[in-house]
Design an enzyme around this catalytic site. Structure first.
Site, PDB file in Angstrom:
ATOM      1  N   HIS A  22      61.186  46.999 -94.581  1.00  0.00           N
ATOM      2  CA  HIS A  22      62.476  46.401 -94.932  1.00  0.00           C
ATOM      3  C   HIS A  22      63.102  46.965 -96.198  1.00  0.00           C
ATOM      4  O   HIS A  22      64.312  46.931 -96.353  1.00  0.00           O
ATOM      5  CB  HIS A  22      62.328  44.878 -95.089  1.00  0.00           C
ATOM      6  CG  HIS A  22      62.384  44.161 -93.787  1.00  0.00           C
ATOM      7  ND1 HIS A  22      63.377  43.278 -93.469  1.00  0.00           N
ATOM      8  CD2 HIS A  22      61.586  44.212 -92.711  1.00  0.00           C
ATOM      9  CE1 HIS A  22      63.186  42.813 -92.257  1.00  0.00           C
ATOM     10  NE2 HIS A  22      62.096  43.361 -91.770  1.00  0.00           N
ATOM     11  N   ASP A 119      68.459  41.205 -98.115  1.00  0.00           N
ATOM     12  CA  ASP A 119      67.923  41.329 -96.778  1.00  0.00           C
ATOM     13  C   ASP A 119      68.314  40.042 -96.037  1.00  0.00           C
ATOM     14  O   ASP A 119      68.189  38.942 -96.587  1.00  0.00           O
ATOM     15  CB  ASP A 119      66.397  41.442 -96.867  1.00  0.00           C
ATOM     16  CG  ASP A 119      65.776  41.850 -95.541  1.00  0.00           C
ATOM     17  OD1 ASP A 119      65.204  42.938 -95.487  1.00  0.00           O
ATOM     18  OD2 ASP A 119      65.859  41.079 -94.556  1.00  0.00           O
TER      19      ASP A 119
END
Ligand SMILES: *[C@@H]1O[C@H](CO)[C@@H](O)[C@H](O)[C@H]1NC(C)=O
Ligand SMILES: *[C@@H]1O[C@H](CO)[C@@H](O)[C@H](O)[C@H]1NC(C)=O
Length: 455
Positions: A22, A119
């Site tokens: 990520h 995120d």
């Protein structure tokens, strides 16, 4: 404390989900934004471990600064197997860990936060931005298809409420535009399957409810990749910004090729080499290593294999010697460049979204062996919706099936068809990132949000 703080050119708090793959896409996007907006400060929040890995030797722009956040692990923590454990502990420490570090950053940088870029998993950042009265931008690191599935979690759960998982496994999600070919069994865990009461699925469920409130939702993809799914997402969000493929937009990235993969590929004919990599999270299960080596050996095709974890020790004796003149096994490859190399003709992948984007950018048909998360869903799209690859039908790599899909991909009509189709997508991706292309325009919109400091 904040009395002396200004906002000058703005201060973007960038909040990472510091696990699996990520961090990379978020950092890549931030580097691009920071280069275009030198007057804006970007503070980057991740765990010490992640920051240490990502901010080590590289020269960084003056306006990006890493800040460590607590990882939530107890003193002397020893992982006990389940890979989700550190994630769950981290989530328990969130958002207080981020809030604490943001205070430090505001005082060190001397500017109030004017925008939160996080995120998407960390939906709680939307709440934090709301409290501060600043825009929230959420980056999705999975693809638009998994995002659509998460967005429709409630609808999916209601539709199958009176059926057991076994009963509805093979049912297509006909009622969700863009996912009509996807089967229930392809869905990421946490929507219908798995322990829906644990932190992680709850976080994703919360995410799906929070994202429509975001100022913008960004994704590593391009609008033309699938117009149906793009339109679904555009109609659900205030702004849905496809800004990828990121691998095509990070131009000046130096290709460190310490194992000489690229010169090795130069020796082979166009579209003749098999490239194998299952990503950095889950190594190939031991029981599949021998079948894969047998298929590679019998196929006679040249191959480049990026090997992680203990896979190398499981490779049978003699295999390396017998395939030495056409095989190369390395611990790391510059994957974007490898997939863009004309010699690569097939990509054996776990079908994580980033890998799929890179394969499209390189025009290389895929052979997908999905493990978890959105990978089965991605495989379904690659195989049945776009027709640009094969999925491993038996779930695990078996010698003869692998041999057959390798041959079908690298020789004959089926492979040619798939290569043509992915070539078309590649062309659309290249247009999207050109001047005036959809991803370029979306990036400009993103830049405007990031640089607007009138709060
Ligand atoms: C960045 O951090 C993540 C999370 O800790 C890690 O998985 C990844 O490998 C790091 N990236 C680099 C380039 O070291
Ligand atoms: C999800 O949202 C609910 C309601 O806001 C909250 O109580 C819960 O802690 C959240 N859970 C996670 C894991 O995000």
């Amino acid at each position: 404390m904040s009395v002396n703080n200004t906002i000058e050119g703005g201060h973007v708090a960038v909040i990472a989900f510091p696990f699996t793959s990520h961090v990379g896409p978020l950092l890549g996007l931030v580097k691009r934004l920071a280069a275009e907006a030198p007057e804006v400060m970007f503070s980057f929040f991740a765990t010490h471990r992640s920051n240490k890995a990502n901010f080590s030797d590289e020269e960084f722009l003056h306006n990006i600064r890493p800040f460590d956040v607590e990882d939530g692990l107890p003193e002397g923590f020893i992982p006990k197997g389940h890979p989700q454990e550190p994630v769950e502990l981290f989530l328990k420490a969130t958002p207080n860990n981020f809030k604490k570090s943001i205070e430090v950053a505001v005082s060190e940088i001397g500017r109030e936060v004017t925008c939160v870029l996080s995120d998407a998993f960390l939906w709680i950042c939307g709440k934090m931005a709301e409290e501060k009265g600043v825009p929230w931008i959420a980056l999705i690191t999975g693809g638009p298809f998994a995002l659509t599935a998460h967005l429709y979690t409630d609808v999916i759960r209601q539709t199958f409420a009176d059926k057991s998982l076994e009963e509805c496994e093979e049912e297509p999600l006909k009622f969700i535009p863009g996912l009509s070919s996807v089967l229930v069994k392809d869905l990421p865990e946490g929507i219908l399957s798995g322990n829906l009461e644990s932190e992680f699925p709850k976080m994703l469920h919360n995410m799906s409810r929070m994202l429509p409130k975001a100022t913008a939702v960004c994704v590593n993809s391009f609008e033309e990749i699938d117009p149906t799914v793009t339109n679904v997402l555009k109609s659900n969000f205030k702004k849905f910004l496809c800004v990828g493929p990121l691998s095509l937009t990070m131009s000046s990235q130096p290709a460190s090729d310490e194992y000489d993969c690229l010169p090795w590929l130069d020796k082979y004919k166009p579209a003749s080499v098999v490239y194998i990599s299952f990503g950095s999270v889950i190594p190939l299960p031991p029981s599949e290593v021998i079948p894969l080596t047998e298929a590679l050996e019998e196929s006679g095709f040249p191959f480049l294999w990026s090997v992680r974890g203990n896979t190398k020790e499981l490779i049978p004796k003699g295999f390396l010697e017998r395939t030495a003149e056409r095989g190369k096994i390395v611990p790391w490859t510059p994957q974007t460049q490898v997939l863009a190399h004309e010699s690569v003709g097939a990509f054996v992948t776990h079908s994580g979204w980033k890998s799929i984007c890179e394969s499209i950018a390189g025009g290389v048909p895929m052979i997908c062996r999905p493990f978890f998360g959105d990978q089965a869903l991605n495989t379904r799209i690659v195989e049945d919706v776009w027709g640009i690859g094969f999925g491993i039908k038996s779930g695990a790599i078996a010698k003869y099936e692998m041999l057959s899909v390798l041959e079908r991909t690298l020789v004959g009509e089926e492979g040619k068809k798939r290569r043509n189709k992915i070539g078309k997508l590649k062309g659309l991706a290249e247009m999207a990132v050109e001047s005036g292309g959809s991803s370029t325009e979306n990036f400009k919109t993103l830049l405007e949000i990031v640089t607007s400091v009138n709060i």
